[in-house]
Design an enzyme around this catalytic site. Structure first.
Site, short mmCIF file in Angstrom:
data_model
loop_
_atom_site.label_atom_id
_atom_site.label_comp_id
_atom_site.label_asym_id
_atom_site.label_seq_id
_atom_site.Cartn_x
_atom_site.Cartn_y
_atom_site.Cartn_z
N LEU A 90 -10.80 -63.04 -18.46
CA LEU A 90 -10.84 -64.13 -19.43
C LEU A 90 -12.07 -64.10 -20.33
O LEU A 90 -12.00 -64.54 -21.48
CB LEU A 90 -10.80 -65.47 -18.68
CG LEU A 90 -10.89 -66.74 -19.54
CD1 LEU A 90 -9.63 -66.90 -20.39
CD2 LEU A 90 -11.10 -67.98 -18.67
N TYR A 91 -13.19 -63.58 -19.85
CA TYR A 91 -14.44 -63.67 -20.60
C TYR A 91 -14.32 -62.93 -21.93
O TYR A 91 -14.08 -61.72 -21.98
CB TYR A 91 -15.61 -63.09 -19.80
CG TYR A 91 -15.92 -63.84 -18.52
CD1 TYR A 91 -15.37 -65.09 -18.25
CD2 TYR A 91 -16.78 -63.29 -17.57
CE1 TYR A 91 -15.66 -65.76 -17.08
CE2 TYR A 91 -17.08 -63.97 -16.39
CZ TYR A 91 -16.51 -65.20 -16.15
OH TYR A 91 -16.80 -65.87 -14.98
#
Length: 343
Positions: free
Chosen positions: A60-61
């Site tokens: 997700l980052y």
């Protein structure tokens, strides 16, 4: 640098772990960080220099960019590094893009491997509890990844105590590889994991990775009092903080820091390093001076009196079900009866 085994394994990781949520220019994470390749390389190189071998990221980052930048920065030092990444959160609006179904797990591990530029992940973590997928399905798929060699160990993140215990019980019964670590939020202004999560992981000999040890910078002292709406927390006020108690905690941190010729942030991280069962503290930074400050915390030894001060000022209220009504160590039944009568 100090090293500990990750839970009940032979894998040794540094007491400080480099978090990579600040890596990447994706605008979604602008308030958190937007480090480019040259800045990422400098920080990763410095981490290796001081003995940090543990790196934490997630699919997700920065929408995958964090993994890509980390993989490039580690480069040929892959075998020196312990890489941890996560899955759960979606990238698209596709019905099956969220969660920890077998389909999602098999898709996301291949994407993470490609972005990281590696053929295996040391620690693959479930980023959150998935209430829509049977836990047996998730654990079976993760077990297959370990058996295939694409993943060495599996971990969980942001689970409650009962969820951790349930996962362990299923893995034990089915003969699946077990979760070896828990990644949880823990700080002087967020001690909730002491009620269920820490007792569970200690009992099961799991490792603990702490995220947001400074509560998004609050415990650095930059956001107390009149400054509470400034800086990163004015855009991303997470995790939540009881500001009244938080200000009192920061004042104690400042007092103790002056004794050690340190910063409040260093003392806050040192307090965590003194807690039983904590394996590694994840430190995410936007600037090299912040990283150097965090690195120095590993050398700080707090006295019993200082630990008591910090424990007292940060003590959360105890819910009724967690109050200790049993016998204390060395206490007789008659002693306990007398104590209860006096209250």
């Amino acid at each position: 640098m100090e090293y500990l085994p990750l839970g009940d394994t032979g894998l040794y990781v540094s007491r400080l772990c480099l978090g990579t949520m600040t890596f990447g220019k994706n605008t979604t994470y602008k308030a958190i960080g937007s480090l480019e390749m040259n800045e990422v390389q400098e920080i990763v190189d410095r981490a290796f220099d001081v003995g940090i071998n543990f790196f934490d990221t997630a699919n997700l980052y920065a929408m995958g960019e964090s993994e890509t930048l980390l993989g490039k920065a580690i480069g040929k030092r892959r075998e020196e590094a312990v890489i941890a990444t996560k899955l759960y959160n979606p990238f698209t609006n596709d019905m099956n893009s969220l969660g920890t179904s077998r389909k999602a797990i098999m898709r996301e591990v291949e994407s993470s491997l490609k972005r990281l530029g590696t053929d295996y992940i040391d620690l693959y973590q479930v980023h959150s509890w998935d209430s829509t997928t049977p836990l047996e399905e998730t654990l079976s798929a993760l077990d297959d990844l370990v058996k295939s060699g694409k993943v060495r160990y599996i971990g969980l993140s942001n689970f409650s105590g009962w969820q951790i215990a349930k996962a362990h019980g299923i893995s034990e019964a089915k003969g699946f590889h077990k979760f070896v670590s828990s990644q949880s939020y823990y700080s002087l202004v967020g001690r909730e994991i002491e009620y269920e999560v820490l007792p569970a992981v200690r009992n099961l000999n799991m490792g603990v990775m702490v995220w947001s040890p400074l509560a998004s910078g609050f415990l650095s002292g930059k956001y107390t009092g009149e400054n509470v709406e400034q800086g990163r927390r004015s855009h991303f006020s997470f995790p939540p903080v009881d500001l009244e108690q938080g200000d009192k905690i920061v004042e104690v941190l400042k007092d103790i820091a002056s004794t050690h010729k340190a910063t409040p942030a260093q003392i806050a991280i040192a307090w965590l390093l003194h807690q039983k069962g904590i394996t590694s503290i994840i430190t995410g930074v936007r600037r090299m001076d912040q990283f150097e400050d965090n690195i120095a915390s590993i050398k700080i030894k707090l006295s019993r009196e200082e630990l008591t001060q910090l424990n007292t000022v940060s003590q959360p209220g105890t819910p009724f079900m967690y109050m200790d009504f049993g016998l204390q160590r060395g206490q007789t039944l008659q002693d306990r009866v007398t104590q209860l009568k006096s209250t």
